[in-house]
Write a protein that holds these residues in place. Sequence first.
Motif, PDB file in Angstrom:
ATOM      1  N   ALA A 164     -12.845 -17.395  -5.258  1.00 57.58           N
ATOM      2  CA  ALA A 164     -12.098 -17.692  -4.068  1.00 57.58           C
ATOM      3  C   ALA A 164     -12.067 -19.169  -3.710  1.00 57.58           C
ATOM      4  N   LYS A 165     -10.800 -19.478  -2.986  1.00 58.80           N
ATOM      5  CA  LYS A 165     -10.723 -21.089  -3.375  1.00 58.80           C
ATOM      6  C   LYS A 165     -11.217 -21.758  -1.652  1.00 58.80           C
ATOM      7  N   GLY A 166     -10.751 -20.825  -0.623  1.00 62.41           N
ATOM      8  CA  GLY A 166     -10.815 -21.275   0.684  1.00 62.41           C
ATOM      9  C   GLY A 166     -12.163 -20.602   1.230  1.00 62.41           C
ATOM     10  N   THR A 167     -11.969 -20.390   2.576  1.00 65.05           N
ATOM     11  CA  THR A 167     -13.310 -19.774   3.173  1.00 65.05           C
ATOM     12  C   THR A 167     -13.199 -18.372   2.885  1.00 65.05           C
ATOM     13  N   THR A 168     -14.663 -17.846   2.494  1.00 60.32           N
ATOM     14  CA  THR A 168     -14.829 -16.339   2.197  1.00 60.32           C
ATOM     15  C   THR A 168     -15.839 -15.981   3.359  1.00 60.32           C
ATOM     16  N   ARG A 169     -15.703 -14.515   3.843  1.00 57.01           N
ATOM     17  CA  ARG A 169     -16.697 -14.061   4.509  1.00 57.01           C
ATOM     18  C   ARG A 169     -16.978 -12.649   4.062  1.00 57.01           C
ATOM     19  N   PHE A 170     -18.227 -12.238   4.281  1.00 57.33           N
ATOM     20  CA  PHE A 170     -18.453 -10.822   3.698  1.00 57.33           C
ATOM     21  C   PHE A 170     -18.467  -9.900   5.000  1.00 57.33           C
ATOM     22  N   LEU A 171     -17.698  -8.725   4.961  1.00 52.92           N
ATOM     23  CA  LEU A 171     -17.828  -7.734   6.289  1.00 52.92           C
ATOM     24  C   LEU A 171     -18.737  -6.640   6.070  1.00 52.92           C
ATOM     25  N   ALA A 172     -19.685  -6.621   6.949  1.00 50.61           N
ATOM     26  CA  ALA A 172     -20.319  -5.290   7.071  1.00 50.61           C
ATOM     27  C   ALA A 172     -20.212  -4.908   8.353  1.00 50.61           C
ATOM     28  N   GLY A 173     -21.208  -5.252   9.388  1.00 49.38           N
ATOM     29  CA  GLY A 173     -20.911  -4.688  10.616  1.00 49.38           C
ATOM     30  C   GLY A 173     -19.927  -5.190  11.600  1.00 49.38           C
ATOM     31  N   GLY A 174     -19.600  -6.435  11.088  1.00 55.25           N
ATOM     32  CA  GLY A 174     -18.436  -7.302  11.803  1.00 55.25           C
ATOM     33  C   GLY A 174     -18.926  -7.951  13.183  1.00 55.25           C
ATOM     34  N   THR A 175     -19.964  -7.677  13.661  1.00 51.03           N
ATOM     35  CA  THR A 175     -20.112  -7.958  15.028  1.00 51.03           C
ATOM     36  C   THR A 175     -20.123  -9.323  15.115  1.00 51.03           C
ATOM     37  N   ASP A 176     -20.481 -10.141  14.433  1.00 49.57           N
ATOM     38  CA  ASP A 176     -20.351 -11.658  14.361  1.00 49.57           C
ATOM     39  C   ASP A 176     -19.138 -12.154  13.473  1.00 49.57           C
ATOM     40  N   VAL A 177     -18.878 -11.595  12.507  1.00 52.17           N
ATOM     41  CA  VAL A 177     -17.647 -12.133  11.813  1.00 52.17           C
ATOM     42  C   VAL A 177     -16.402 -12.086  12.628  1.00 52.17           C
ATOM     43  N   LEU A 178     -16.232 -10.678  13.183  1.00 52.64           N
ATOM     44  CA  LEU A 178     -14.913 -10.427  14.174  1.00 52.64           C
ATOM     45  C   LEU A 178     -14.749 -11.590  15.324  1.00 52.64           C
ATOM     46  N   VAL A 179     -15.887 -11.656  15.792  1.00 47.70           N
ATOM     47  CA  VAL A 179     -16.164 -12.803  17.033  1.00 47.70           C
ATOM     48  C   VAL A 179     -15.571 -14.069  16.579  1.00 47.70           C
ATOM     49  N   GLN A 180     -16.280 -14.514  15.549  1.00 39.19           N
ATOM     50  CA  GLN A 180     -15.890 -15.754  15.017  1.00 39.19           C
ATOM     51  C   GLN A 180     -14.220 -16.001  14.726  1.00 39.19           C
ATOM     52  N   LEU A 181     -13.675 -14.692  14.007  1.00 37.29           N
ATOM     53  CA  LEU A 181     -12.370 -14.643  13.709  1.00 37.29           C
ATOM     54  C   LEU A 181     -11.481 -14.863  14.850  1.00 37.29           C
ATOM     55  N   ARG A 182     -11.833 -13.885  16.081  1.00 39.50           N
ATOM     56  CA  ARG A 182     -11.212 -14.033  16.947  1.00 39.50           C
ATOM     57  C   ARG A 182     -11.204 -15.304  17.886  1.00 39.50           C
ATOM     58  N   ALA A 183     -12.438 -15.903  17.982  1.00 40.36           N
ATOM     59  CA  ALA A 183     -12.627 -17.389  18.657  1.00 40.36           C
ATOM     60  C   ALA A 183     -11.982 -18.341  17.883  1.00 40.36           C
ATOM     61  N   GLY A 184     -11.469 -17.889  16.653  1.00 36.09           N
ATOM     62  CA  GLY A 184     -10.775 -18.942  15.663  1.00 36.09           C
ATOM     63  C   GLY A 184     -11.687 -20.002  15.145  1.00 36.09           C
ATOM     64  N   MET A 185     -13.144 -19.609  15.336  1.00 35.46           N
ATOM     65  CA  MET A 185     -14.192 -20.713  14.741  1.00 35.46           C
ATOM     66  C   MET A 185     -14.205 -20.671  13.265  1.00 35.46           C
ATOM     67  N   VAL A 186     -14.112 -19.165  12.552  1.00 31.78           N
ATOM     68  CA  VAL A 186     -14.120 -19.072  11.273  1.00 31.78           C
ATOM     69  C   VAL A 186     -12.889 -18.283  10.941  1.00 31.78           C
ATOM     70  N   ILE A 187     -11.698 -18.647  10.426  1.00 32.02           N
ATOM     71  CA  ILE A 187     -10.719 -17.770   9.980  1.00 32.02           C
ATOM     72  C   ILE A 187     -10.584 -17.649   8.183  1.00 32.02           C
ATOM     73  N   PRO A 188     -11.435 -16.617   7.813  1.00 34.39           N
ATOM     74  CA  PRO A 188     -11.531 -16.618   6.347  1.00 34.39           C
ATOM     75  C   PRO A 188     -10.218 -16.609   5.609  1.00 34.39           C
ATOM     76  N   ASP A 189     -10.218 -17.079   4.458  1.00 32.85           N
ATOM     77  CA  ASP A 189      -9.049 -16.962   3.719  1.00 32.85           C
ATOM     78  C   ASP A 189      -9.029 -15.478   3.143  1.00 32.85           C
ATOM     79  N   ASP A 190     -10.423 -15.045   2.655  1.00 36.98           N
ATOM     80  CA  ASP A 190     -10.701 -13.923   1.952  1.00 36.98           C
ATOM     81  C   ASP A 190     -11.638 -13.210   2.670  1.00 36.98           C
ATOM     82  N   LEU A 191     -11.397 -11.924   3.086  1.00 34.96           N
ATOM     83  CA  LEU A 191     -12.540 -11.388   3.827  1.00 34.96           C
ATOM     84  C   LEU A 191     -12.775 -10.168   3.007  1.00 34.96           C
ATOM     85  N   ILE A 192     -14.226  -9.949   2.737  1.00 33.25           N
ATOM     86  CA  ILE A 192     -14.598  -9.135   1.660  1.00 33.25           C
ATOM     87  C   ILE A 192     -15.439  -7.977   2.421  1.00 33.25           C
ATOM     88  N   ASP A 193     -14.820  -6.711   2.534  1.00 32.09           N
ATOM     89  CA  ASP A 193     -15.402  -5.784   3.267  1.00 32.09           C
ATOM     90  C   ASP A 193     -16.409  -4.872   2.124  1.00 32.09           C
TER      91      ASP A 193
END
Lengths: 286, 160
Positions: free
Chosen positions: A19-48
């Motif tokens: 991946a070239k840009g920002t990557t996040r792994f998604l498991a429970g999502g209770t941090d990743v989705l909050v960061q996504l929502r707040a615009g803090m971290v908007i991954p280019d690739d989200l790997i569930d």
Amino acid sequence: MQYHTPASFEEAAALAAGAKGTTRFLAGGTDVLVQLRAGMVIPDDLIDLKRIPGVSDITRTDDGGWRIGVAVSGAQLGAHAELVADWPGVVEGMELVGSTQVQGRATLTGNLCNGSPAADSVPGLVAACASVEITGPDSSRTVAVQDVPQGPGKTCLKPGEVISALILPPRGKNAGDAYLRFIPRTEMDIAVVGCAVSLRLDGDTIKEARVSLGAVAPTVLLVDAASEAITGTTLDDAALDALAAAASAACNPIDDKRGTVAFRTEVAGVLAKRAAKIAYTRAKGA
Amino acid sequence: MSKIHVTTKVNGDTVEFLADPRETLLDCLRDRLGLTGSKEGCGTGDCGACSVTLDGTLVCSCLVLGAEVQGREIGTIEGMGGDDTLHPLQRKFIEHAALQCGFCTPGFLVAGKALLEKNPNPTEEEVRYWLAGNLCRCTGYDKIVRAVMDAAAEMRGEAA
Ligand code: FES
Ligand code: FES
């Protein structure tokens, strides 16, 4: 944002490595989705990771330990009677994270990878001598949980690496663990100080111990001096005082409105004593 | 950005929708499927107004992506009562006046139902801890807790 559902950890690591840009792994999502929502971290690739076989399983290892999948939720841990009997302190740490709803999704591995020094589940894992299996694009490795956090929000994972399982060692006989935290209310808060103790007895004497502190330094700490303070003792008052002093001495906390440096330092010692007593009682009962 | 085709079950019915990868399950329920009972109070897992069950587990639908629910089973407030009947919890909420503006109510009902399925005879303390992730700015919680306790008693067949 691209959403990926790899079928194996090797595939997940290859996706992340490529991946070239920002990557996040998604498991429970209770941090990743909050960061996504707040615009803090908007991954280019989200790997569930949840489509990978075995990620939601809790299994006994051949040596009598436990292998916990990266998508196992807090609610699942709490419902697993055998695991709770072996490692009550690990489970009670995780169960303090968030609400019932959050417990339905949040995971031990996610709590660890979020990198918060105040993560409630991490001191219990460190005290338990837990480790993680890491799959990388080229190879895999095993790392002790205490070596994963490197600072607030930072972990030892290199680009492309992903935690593929969490391993708890065999509990063995005459052993117990416990986790306690201080928060200014009764529920739904982040630790001001957290402390986990895991120990093993030989008769009434502590044969080995591990003491871990949370929220009092940039990472969760393993405090060797605190472990030594109670090893070889029967957890008498002198040992408890030495334990508290060693725990307090290890603190290097932040100062904020939720707890001053002096307060956090003092409370670390108090919690260490209390957690050690609970772990001792549990070890006696086992 | 290409959309993701999702087939899943909501309240027992198979449904399909196209989700933007960033859309939450809550967004998909409300905007794609027209199930507007689940509410967005915060969007960050703090208020519980968006509570649903996912394969039987209580979760915040604002913390689940729509794309994640392929092949799963979702339960929402719309599936709680019958066509013409209310679930005992719904009835007891009305009887005890456990709502004012009602924004938090679907979340409390879904969470309360999940509690009573797991523990039909909870103590008041257990009810309060279970519902700690559901926020209400109107009622002060007492009436909600009483309604849940009363519904539990009725469902156990005890005269309240
Ligand atoms: S909207 Fe989901 S918890 Fe508030
Ligand atoms: S009734 Fe208004 S927020 Fe609960």
